[in-house]
Enzyme design. Sequence first.
Site, PDB file in Angstrom:
ATOM      1  N   TYR A  53       0.763  -1.181   0.057  1.00 26.79           N
ATOM      2  CA  TYR A  53      -0.033  -0.299  -0.074  1.00 26.79           C
ATOM      3  C   TYR A  53       0.641   1.124   0.100  1.00 26.79           C
ATOM      4  CZ  TYR A  53      -4.090  -2.806   1.294  1.00 26.79           C
ATOM      5  OH  TYR A  53      -5.340  -3.910   1.368  1.00 26.79           O
ATOM      6  N   SER A 240     -14.097  -3.886   0.287  1.00 25.52           N
ATOM      7  CA  SER A 240     -14.430  -3.085  -1.250  1.00 25.52           C
ATOM      8  C   SER A 240     -16.274  -3.264  -1.090  1.00 25.52           C
ATOM      9  CB  SER A 240     -14.078  -3.536  -2.476  1.00 25.52           C
ATOM     10  OG  SER A 240     -14.162  -2.658  -3.666  1.00 25.52           O
TER      11      SER A 240
END
Length: 352
Positions: A53, A240
């Site tokens: 990330y 998500s």
Amino acid sequence: MDQITLGDSGIRVSRITLGTMTYGDQNTQQDAEHQLDYALANGINFIDTAEMYPVPPRAETVTRTETMLGHWIKKQSRDRFVLASKVAGPRRGMHWIRGGPSGMDRANIRQAVHDSLQRLQTDYLDVLYLHWPERNVPMFGQYQFDPHAELDAEGQAINWVPIQTQLEVLDELVKEGKIRAIGLSNEQPWGLMEFLRIAREQGLPRIAVLQNCYNLMNRGMEFGMTEVLYREGVTLAAYSPLAFGHLTAKYVDDPATPGRVTLFEGYAKRYKKPAVPAAAKAYAELARSHGLTPVQLALSFVYHRWFVGTTIIGATSLAQLQENVAAYQVHLSAEVLAAIEQQHLVMMNPAP
């Protein structure tokens, strides 16, 4: 905030997890710390990150998220929160991570954990995920298994690192106190069952948590994985839930609105499928016809599914995070749930 236990690990986590994959790209250090402080103040104790990330992954930003988290962590009491990170595997073309991981072997997993702990400024991870399977599986928008991908350029069978070898390395790290529990991400039913079978037969650490995509546009988990979760007692961490912002209806209302879909061209191919815009519009209309916001509909649906243990939410502003957390208090009526199922049958899984 309600809590659940991750599998058989004994680790208690909030039903909402704070995702951090925008930290270091769309979010500054100050943004991140405001979000982290808000999360803890509102009973959210599970923080999710990864060595690759922020996303989309790039050489110039890789590992920045963990580094930013480390600056915050060093000012906290470590027992206030549960921390998870992930080991990146091969097959994604990210040559800037450990020279391009050759596999989920002992050297790569141990190096990844060592480096993550250094960046995070902590002695241990509560949960370590394998970010995606090393072996050939459809993932990140792929939806068909391809047997030809089992062969290299010369037509020879690829020798994937055996699952038992991966578990043996994780066992070492558990015994050394560097990780407390293990998880899989972007995994398929066969893979999860193999990890569980081998762990049982060889006395190795058991998978406590699975982190997979799940939202109104992607309900593939329901075709087989939910039975495995139920029968094996593995917790699902759903990621998500807003389908990269599509289920907020912001791209329905204004297709050019700033967001990951418009800012990062070519990223998130899962949501480039042809039926996604129509599905986003249909779910937005459904929500509004029942006096709900699209965010409330999408998040409440995931938050309160019987097989979802914790839901990972992320935000690029504190206001967004506040809205997402507040949606946990929304419970969809039987009428709304029936309407969702009808829409699902009409347009099933447009973003697999």
